[in-house]
Design a protein around this motif. Structure first.
Motif, PDB file in Angstrom:
ATOM      1  N   GLU A   6       0.821  -1.208   0.000  1.00 40.35           N
ATOM      2  CA  GLU A   6       0.000   0.000   0.000  1.00 40.35           C
ATOM      3  C   GLU A   6       0.849   1.249   0.000  1.00 40.35           C
ATOM      4  O   GLU A   6       0.446   2.279  -0.476  1.00 40.35           O
ATOM      5  N   GLY A   7       2.012   1.192   0.581  1.00 38.88           N
ATOM      6  CA  GLY A   7       2.869   2.365   0.649  1.00 38.88           C
ATOM      7  C   GLY A   7       2.783   3.034   2.001  1.00 38.88           C
ATOM      8  O   GLY A   7       1.923   2.724   2.819  1.00 38.88           O
TER       9      GLY A   7
ATOM     10  N   ASP B  32      -3.930   6.959  -1.920  1.00 35.38           N
ATOM     11  CA  ASP B  32      -5.130   6.126  -2.014  1.00 35.38           C
ATOM     12  C   ASP B  32      -6.184   6.550  -0.987  1.00 35.38           C
ATOM     13  O   ASP B  32      -5.970   7.448  -0.178  1.00 35.38           O
TER      14      ASP B  32
ATOM     15  N   ARG C  84       0.817   5.990  -2.950  1.00 37.93           N
ATOM     16  CA  ARG C  84       0.881   4.832  -3.832  1.00 37.93           C
ATOM     17  C   ARG C  84       1.731   5.038  -5.064  1.00 37.93           C
ATOM     18  O   ARG C  84       2.177   4.073  -5.674  1.00 37.93           O
TER      19      ARG C  84
ATOM     20  N   ASP D 191      -2.111   4.065 -12.925  1.00 44.26           N
ATOM     21  CA  ASP D 191      -2.091   4.186 -11.466  1.00 44.26           C
ATOM     22  C   ASP D 191      -3.367   4.843 -10.957  1.00 44.26           C
ATOM     23  O   ASP D 191      -3.978   4.376  -9.990  1.00 44.26           O
TER      24      ASP D 191
ATOM     25  N   LEU E 269      -6.310   3.097  -8.577  1.00 44.02           N
ATOM     26  CA  LEU E 269      -6.683   3.632  -7.266  1.00 44.02           C
ATOM     27  C   LEU E 269      -8.176   3.954  -7.193  1.00 44.02           C
ATOM     28  O   LEU E 269      -8.827   3.695  -6.177  1.00 44.02           O
TER      29      LEU E 269
END
Length: 170
Positions: free
Chosen positions: A31-32, A140, A146, A163, A167
């Motif tokens: 997820e980051g 996100d 992200r 991307d 999301l």
């Protein structure tokens, strides 16, 4: 008395619990990192806090009036806001100019309809490592960073769109 079958069952449950924990940990890592929260004033005089946008996909667009590629990104994100705003995309422009009038003038000339936030001290920009402009940070719905994109050529723009759509679809 514990039977061999019970011990195997317990061992299997422990292994499965370990696997599930590893999967959950890997998903969290994918997820980051959490996006650092901040509050900045806008050119309109309203304060904006990033954490108020949980539940939405946020694109932070870091820019300055002296950045040659920034106007193109401002306009690109205005188009993206119009296209994806109704499905949960919020665009916040973060301006690094020390004179708010420059940000207001350029945003007005570019027809920007999303908030332009003033980072005159550049504290937020340093936190997000906005060393090269423009910088786009995608966050996100849970508030995790992200993706990061620099000035976009055609290939990079396709990556950004992938991307962004991923999301929005989550």
């Amino acid at each position: 008395m514990e039977t061999r079958q019970h011990r195997r069952g317990a061992a299997t449950r422990l292994v499965l619990a370990g696997i599930l924990a590893a999967i959950a940990l890997a998903a969290t890592a994918a997820e980051g990192p959490a996006a650092p929260d901040f509050a900045l004033p806008s050119t309109a005089g309203t304060n904006f806090r990033l954490s108020e946008y949980r539940g939405e996909v946020v694109a932070l667009v870091f820019w300055a009036s002296w950045c040659g590629d920034c106007r193109q990104e401002l306009e690109r994100f205005e188009r993206l806001r119009r296209t994806y705003g109704s499905v949960g995309l919020t665009v916040l422009g973060v301006n690094l100019d020390t004179e708010p009038g420059r940000a207001t003038a350029l945003a007005g000339a570019a027809g920007i309809g999303y908030p332009v936030l003033l980072d005159e001290t550049q504290d937020v920009s340093r936190t997000y490592r906005a060393d090269d402009l423009p910088l786009i940070v995608l966050i996100d719905r849970r508030g995790a960073i992200r993706a990061r994109h620099q000035a976009l050529d055609e290939r990079e723009e396709r990556g950004l769109l992938v991307d962004l759509r991923d999301l929005i679809d989550e």
